[in-house]
Design a protein around this motif. Sequence first.
Motif, short mmCIF file in Angstrom:
data_model
loop_
_atom_site.label_atom_id
_atom_site.label_comp_id
_atom_site.label_asym_id
_atom_site.label_seq_id
_atom_site.Cartn_x
_atom_site.Cartn_y
_atom_site.Cartn_z
N THR A 401 54.32 13.51 37.31
CA THR A 401 55.60 13.47 36.58
C THR A 401 55.33 13.59 35.09
N LEU A 402 55.98 14.54 34.44
CA LEU A 402 55.86 14.72 33.00
C LEU A 402 56.59 13.60 32.27
N ALA A 403 55.96 13.11 31.23
CA ALA A 403 56.62 12.09 30.41
C ALA A 403 57.73 12.72 29.57
N GLY A 404 58.59 11.90 29.02
CA GLY A 404 59.69 12.40 28.20
C GLY A 404 59.18 13.24 27.04
N GLN A 406 57.63 16.09 27.23
CA GLN A 406 56.50 16.95 27.57
C GLN A 406 56.98 18.22 28.27
N SER A 407 56.36 19.34 27.95
CA SER A 407 56.60 20.60 28.66
C SER A 407 55.31 21.40 28.64
N THR A 418 56.91 23.90 37.25
CA THR A 418 57.62 22.66 36.97
C THR A 418 59.03 22.75 37.50
N GLY A 420 62.28 20.26 36.87
CA GLY A 420 62.69 19.04 36.20
C GLY A 420 61.48 18.42 35.51
N SER A 421 61.21 17.16 35.83
CA SER A 421 60.05 16.47 35.24
C SER A 421 58.83 16.50 36.15
N THR A 422 58.91 17.18 37.29
CA THR A 422 57.79 17.23 38.24
C THR A 422 56.95 18.48 38.00
N PRO A 453 49.03 10.44 33.29
CA PRO A 453 49.97 10.39 34.41
C PRO A 453 49.31 9.88 35.69
#
Length: 460
Positions: A401-404, A406-407, A418, A420-422, A453
């Motif tokens: 899961t990507l942290a807030g 992050q991209s 990716t 969403g946040s996965t 993560p």
Amino acid sequence: MSSSSPLRRRLTTAGLAAVCATAAAGVWLAAGGTASAGTVSGALYRDPDTAVARWVSANPNDSRTAVIRDKIASQPASRWLSNFNVSTVQAEVSGYVGAANAAGRIPQLTLYGIPNRDCGGASAGGAPDLNTYQSWVSNIARGLGNQTVLILLEPDSIALQTCLSSGEVQARDNALRTATQTLKAGNPNAKVYLDAGHSTWNSANEQASRLIAAGITSADGFYSNVSNFNSTASEAAFGRSLISALNSRGASGKRQVIDTSRNGGASGDWCGDDNTDRRIGAYPTTATNDANIDAYIWVKPPGEADGCKYAAGSFQPDLAYSLASSAPNPPVTTPPTTAPTTPPTTAPTTAPTTAPTSAPPAGAGCSASYQTTGSWSGGFQGDVTIKAGSSAITGWTVTWTLAGGQSITQAWNGELTTSGSTATARNVSWNGALPAGGTTQFGFLANGTASTPTITCTAR
């Protein structure tokens, strides 16, 4: 940065015949192994911002992309300093070396700025004069840090002197000696290698005399085959002869570096822009299994032109695909049978953030561990190591899961998507099948602030 491409002259028909006779022994020489090289050990740094990496990122749907990505863009190659700029080169070197140090990898630099380089050929250019050249080298030395870095100083500068008068040869020799001493003073852990041409150019005795005149006593050794196609076996034999000749002249303890970027197929004339019989050679490594050879390096980045059909140093996907299409896949690492008996001689200036993020594998499973290998304002680089369990696997999928904020902007050695946040990464064609206990890696660049993560690995 693109490299320029020095012309690599051949000598005689007899020399070419010698290359052909030994080519079979040198094609696809194993790049792995547990034995280290003569004086260097450790993993080479893969620069994520190269011409081939940018092309792969910009052309995900091109039919050539998978091959170029998996067999060329995934590998470390030397960074060329060939665009002469005294004012900015220190910052460029410092940023590149710093990123490699943070990743715990060995950076590789090729300096290509000597005045009258390439004797005015396709790669002409460089410094306007030797005084300005020394200022440039001094600024490079200030950016080298204090950890191991491999420096290949001025391709063709010693082997190619036909355009120079005797006085100009002496001035160049003095400049190379001073440059070597300046780089070593800037970073005592730097390994500096001088130009030895290649096995079908000058004789070992002639090249040894030239290297002595250019100050190899202050250097760590010499490199050969840059931008050329001679087999690794031929270059290693040439290196042994050259080391013997240097020893007899009082320059003992020198080691060789061989450019294997394009020597896995045909040899022949100097230009590779339109020869479809050329192939990438041994993958870059310091584990050469030869005490005389410190490393096999991709000095000339595969896919960058020589200057006879395309602009020298320009990346051409057709060239890259031709070199890689029938080449073997990169090696998949396996755990050593015995633990190392001595610790590494260098350590990163900043400790990477590392944490095991899934349980130890059992059976036909896999585990994954994450490491932040570089960070900067607004972004970071991450590496993930996948390890097979006690049974072989045929493929793997890693999720986290990507942290807030992050991209992910770029990835290598893995198919990364990716939603969403996965974030989900799957193996590419050559690194999915792992033996029991075998490992492989993929990496990525991301925007945002680095975090550690929790990663899940699923085997197939």
